[in-house]
Design a protein around this motif. Structure first.
Motif, PDB file in Angstrom:
ATOM      1  N   GLN A   1      46.021  40.466  46.134  1.00 54.50           N
ATOM      2  CA  GLN A   1      46.032  41.003  44.771  1.00 54.50           C
ATOM      3  C   GLN A   1      47.384  40.731  44.135  1.00 54.50           C
ATOM      4  OE1 GLN A   1      45.763  45.254  42.290  1.00 54.50           O
ATOM      5  NE2 GLN A   1      45.295  45.206  44.470  1.00 54.50           N
TER       6      GLN A   1
ATOM      7  N   TYR B   1      43.315  37.850  43.051  1.00 55.71           N
ATOM      8  CA  TYR B   1      42.770  38.548  41.891  1.00 55.71           C
ATOM      9  C   TYR B   1      43.840  39.437  41.274  1.00 55.71           C
ATOM     10  CZ  TYR B   1      42.091  42.088  45.570  1.00 55.71           C
ATOM     11  OH  TYR B   1      42.276  42.946  46.622  1.00 55.71           O
TER      12      TYR B   1
ATOM     13  N   THR C   1      40.609  39.198  36.896  1.00 51.67           N
ATOM     14  CA  THR C   1      40.587  37.732  36.974  1.00 51.67           C
ATOM     15  C   THR C   1      40.638  37.300  38.429  1.00 51.67           C
ATOM     16  OG1 THR C   1      41.742  37.567  34.854  1.00 51.67           O
ATOM     17  CG2 THR C   1      41.714  35.609  36.244  1.00 51.67           C
ATOM     18  N   PHE C   2      39.708  36.437  38.833  1.00 48.07           N
ATOM     19  CA  PHE C   2      39.637  35.924  40.194  1.00 48.07           C
ATOM     20  C   PHE C   2      40.040  34.445  40.209  1.00 48.07           C
ATOM     21  CE2 PHE C   2      36.731  39.506  40.249  1.00 48.07           C
ATOM     22  CZ  PHE C   2      37.002  40.116  41.464  1.00 48.07           C
TER      23      PHE C   2
END
Length: 787
Positions: free
Chosen positions: A686, A722, A731-732
């Motif tokens: 992340q 992400y 958002t990935f």
């Protein structure tokens, strides 16, 4: 040749009557201002260094202690219990001092010693307090009284207005977990991945390791933890990054994108000018230690060590291992454009170049029509290929002459800037726009990024920007912190004119950018071409896909009373199972920066609880209530594992270090060999938002970052990064390899989207059911009242 005349500080002419010397007032003025700025910079760094060394005390507190000791002398009291008199009797050169002077000097020495003693006591107390991590395991909004008292004590001892490195001496060391605990957690983590037979075999290997080699290896590891600030970080940097002999492009380097929806100006040179100037402002704060340290809960400090090597840093190739070269006080950057390398000075007259002046410098490069020198075009491909050919080529062809001078200019530069030729960025009309943007940032043309630099700043013709980062010196949150500051400064502090240019006047007397000179023989060009072909094959094989999930975000997930990270990680497990039909070893990166010199730890997200939830989601006979109960159990398990990783009780860094010790001692361990050879087929991370105060997303909803990504760790696996942006966007960034037919990044994005919606549906159905039941209860209650 106007720039050549501007660079000359004086002229002289020899004639029969003597020598006529003419000095340039402008250049002398610049020399004077540069010297003045250099001394001012040293003074500020010295002052801030002293403040950091004595923190949480201050020079004024020293003065208070000295005054108190002086008052005790004149009032006849003796708080020091005769210690001042003892110091007075043992002072050297007593015959040179009067009685009163000896008394005053003795009082000052005692006061200083007492002041330093209290500083160490406070730091030691703070270190003990920071060693407590129970607060992180408490439920959100349900803090115990004891934790509140602990938090107040930390705040009280933390002082006011700390500098970037103020807490470094007070941070605790990363603890070495017990071997027994690590093995138990490891076996638990692989249970959902192995059948009964393979699991029994792993249990036997683990038991034999614990009974035989473990105790010896653990003793050496504990010994190392006593004499180093962090028992993991130096080995992690060396063996995971610097000893890797394969390409670092795609395999190690990662990228960060620009703002998603907003482009402040479409003028390439202007945007680069503002961004570079904002970076110089950040570097000045960094060098002086004036940035505020990152603190969890606004109180618990994080380690800032990694930030030291952000600028003027390069990874130098070696035959067996690379090393990181960090320099200080270098005042230029190197710019790449259409196969040419230019050196641009960032300072004039003791100050940074203004954004408008930088825009002018970059525009000159864009307007330059000269051709690349032989071998210059694809020179940077050496940094994209295998490390050994690059190391040998560097020693053979770049150790003397103009090649050495030009290479030194690149490696000592503040950072590397590429003025790219093809526009990139997010386009709502093009579903693949983020894909090409990601690939451009990750590898470009394989020869237009200097992949060894700490970071490459990439500027596109449409005004978009991005960063490619070398991984060995730091982790993503470090560069992310800088990038957040730079984007906010660019958009809300520097700004642009109505025509899109940088604000401010331009100093036309600045020297123009200088072309770097190369003399690259054909043999070297052959090596460059071979590295390029290898890098091109690797780049062409990478399948990137960027996916904007806009159905819901952090806001709705929090209403479900679950962690957004746990929610996404369980969605990734569900997507992985639907994509591959099996569970796999999953890597999620967690930070350990609450400890001195901390970097990362692994969270093994594929747990037995997560597997049970996924199987229930795929079981048509399972009820939604059962699925939801399993989800909550799996989410709680994930959150607990994440917290354990953050507090030094993870699995993988301990096992990694035990493996390194075994290699040093020549001890063969089948268990450790097996553990370290397991592939991470799903690697996730992340991208955190660390400075949400810089941009008010509620007021400026379009000013959101797009996050960043990395390449797949396993050839037949996925890499997923992400970023949770605001309340309604996730958002990935998904990567895999085209050559493996069992993976497809676009397909995996569809699975992620469906998994996210399916999990959210569970909560929606529960909420709807609860609302219906509450409605029935109200209806029955009303009927009773009517009767």
């Amino acid at each position: 040749m106007a720039e050549a005349h501007q660079a000359v500080g004086f002229e002289f002419t020899v004639h029969p009557d003597g020598v006529d010397v003419k000095l340039s007032k402008e250049v002398l003025k610049n020399i004077y201002l540069s010297s003045l700025t250099a001394w001012r910079k040293k003074a500020i760094k010295l002052k801030n260094g002293i403040l950091t060394e004595v923190y949480p005390a201050s020079p004024s507190s020293w003065l208070i202690v000295v005054i108190a000791m002086m008052m005790s002398l004149y009032t006849g009291t003796d708080p020091p219990l005769g210690i001042i008199d003892t110091i007075k009797k043992n002072l050297p050169y007593q015959h040179c001092l009067s009685t009163q002077a000896r008394a005053v000097l003795s009082a000052i020495l005692f006061a200083t010693a007492l002041w330093l003693f209290f500083i160490h006591v406070i730091r030691f107390s703070l270190k003990i307090l920071l060693s407590y991590h129970g607060w992180i395991f408490e439920s959100h909004g349900k803090m115990r009284t004891s934790t509140k008292v602990w938090l107040r004590l930390v705040k009280m001892l933390s002082g006011r207005r700390p500098l970037l490195y103020s807490f470094q001496a007070a941070l605790p060391r990363l603890p070495v977990p017990r071997v027994k605990d690590t093995i138990e957690k490891y076996l638990e983590s692989v249970r959902p991945l192995l059948d009964d037979k393979k699991y029994k075999q792993m249990e036997v290997l683990a038991h034999n390791f614990k009974e035989n080699e473990a105790s010896q290896l653990q003793r050496y590891l504990v010994l190392k933890s006593w004499w180093t600030t962090n028992y993991v970080s130096d080995w992690w940097e060396e063996y995971i990054y610097l000893r890797s002999r394969g390409p670092i492009m795609v395999n190690s380097n990662f990228y960060i994108m620009d703002l998603l929806y907003v482009t402040p100006t479409h003028r390439q040179a202007a945007r680069a000018g503002n961004i570079v100037h904002a970076m110089l402002q950040y570097r000045r704060k960094l060098e002086r230690g004036e940035l505020a340290p990152l603190r969890a809960l606004g109180t618990v400090p994080m380690c800032s060590t990694q930030m030291e090597r952000m600028f003027n840093t390069t990874r130098i190739p070696g035959i067996e291992t690379d090393f990181v070269l960090h320099l200080t006080d270098r005042k230029h950057l190197v710019v790449f454009h259409r196969g040419r390398y230019f050196q641009v000075w960032l300072y004039t007259g003791g100050r940074h170049l203004l954004p408008s002046e930088l825009e002018n410098q970059f525009q000159q490069i864009l307007n330059d029509t000269s051709k690349p020198q032989p071998g210059e075009l694809k020179l940077a491909a050496l940094t994209a290929g295998d490390r050994v050919p690059w190391a040998r080529t560097r020693l053979k062809y770049f150790s003397q002459g103009p090649n050495k001078e030009s290479l030194d200019a690149i490696e000592s530069a503040s950072f590397f800037l590429t003025l790219d030729e093809e526009p990139q960025g997010y386009d709502p009309e093009n579903v693949y726009s983020l894909d090409t943007y990601a690939k451009s940032l990750m590898h470009g043309k394989c020869y237009d990024r200097w992949f060894d630099k700490s970071f490459n700043l990439i500027s596109y013709p449409n005004g978009k920007m991005g960063v490619n980062i070398e991984h060995s010196w730091a982790d993503a949150p470090i560069v992310g912190h800088m990038w957040e500051y730079v984007l906010a400064t660019d958009c809300f502090h520097l700004g642009y004119t109505e025509e899109g240019h940088c604000k401010g006047d331009v100093n036309r007397c600045l020297p123009s950018p200088t072309r770097l000179k190369w003399e690259i023989p054909e043999q070297c060009q052959d090596v460059i071409h071979a590295s390029y072909l290898l890098a091109r094959h690797l780049a062409d094989d990478v399948d990137f896909h960027g996916h904007l999930f806009t159905e819901f975000g952090k806001g709705l997930i929090k209403k479900c009373r679950t962690s957004p990270d746990a929610f996404i990680q369980l969605a990734l497990q569900l997507a992985q199972f639907r994509d591959q039909g099996v569970f796999c070893l999953t890597y999620e990166s967690s930070m350990t920066r609450m400890f001195r010199d901390g970097r990362t730890e692994t969270v093994r997200s594929c747990t037995s609880e997560a597997a049970a939830f996924v199987l229930a989601m795929e079981d048509p006979d399972a009820t939604n209530a059962q699925r939801l109960a399993l989800f909550r159990k799996a989410a709680d398990k994930h959150q607990n594992m994440y917290r354990l990783a953050m507090t030094g009780s993870g699995i993988d860094r301990h096992l990694f270090c035990l493996y390194i010790v075994s290699k040093y001692l020549g001890v063969e361990s089948p268990f450790l060999t097996k553990v370290l050879s397991e592939p991470w087929k799903l690697s996730t991370s992340q991208t955190p938002q660390q400075q949400i105060n810089l941009i008010d997303i509620n007021k400026f909803p379009k000013y959101v970052g797009a996050g960043g990504g990395f390449g797949p760790v396993a050839d037949d696996g996925y890499g997923v990064s992400y970023i949770i942006v605001g309340e309604n966007l996730i958002t990935f960034h998904i990567s895999s390899k085209f050559s493996r037919h069992n993976t497809d990044s676009t397909r995996f994005a569809r699975h992620i989207r469906k998994a996210m919606i399916d999990i959210q549906t569970l909560f929606k159905q529960e909420k709807d059911k609860s609302a219906v039941e509450n409605g029935k209860d109200v209806h029955l209650e009303n009927n009773k009242k009517n009767m």
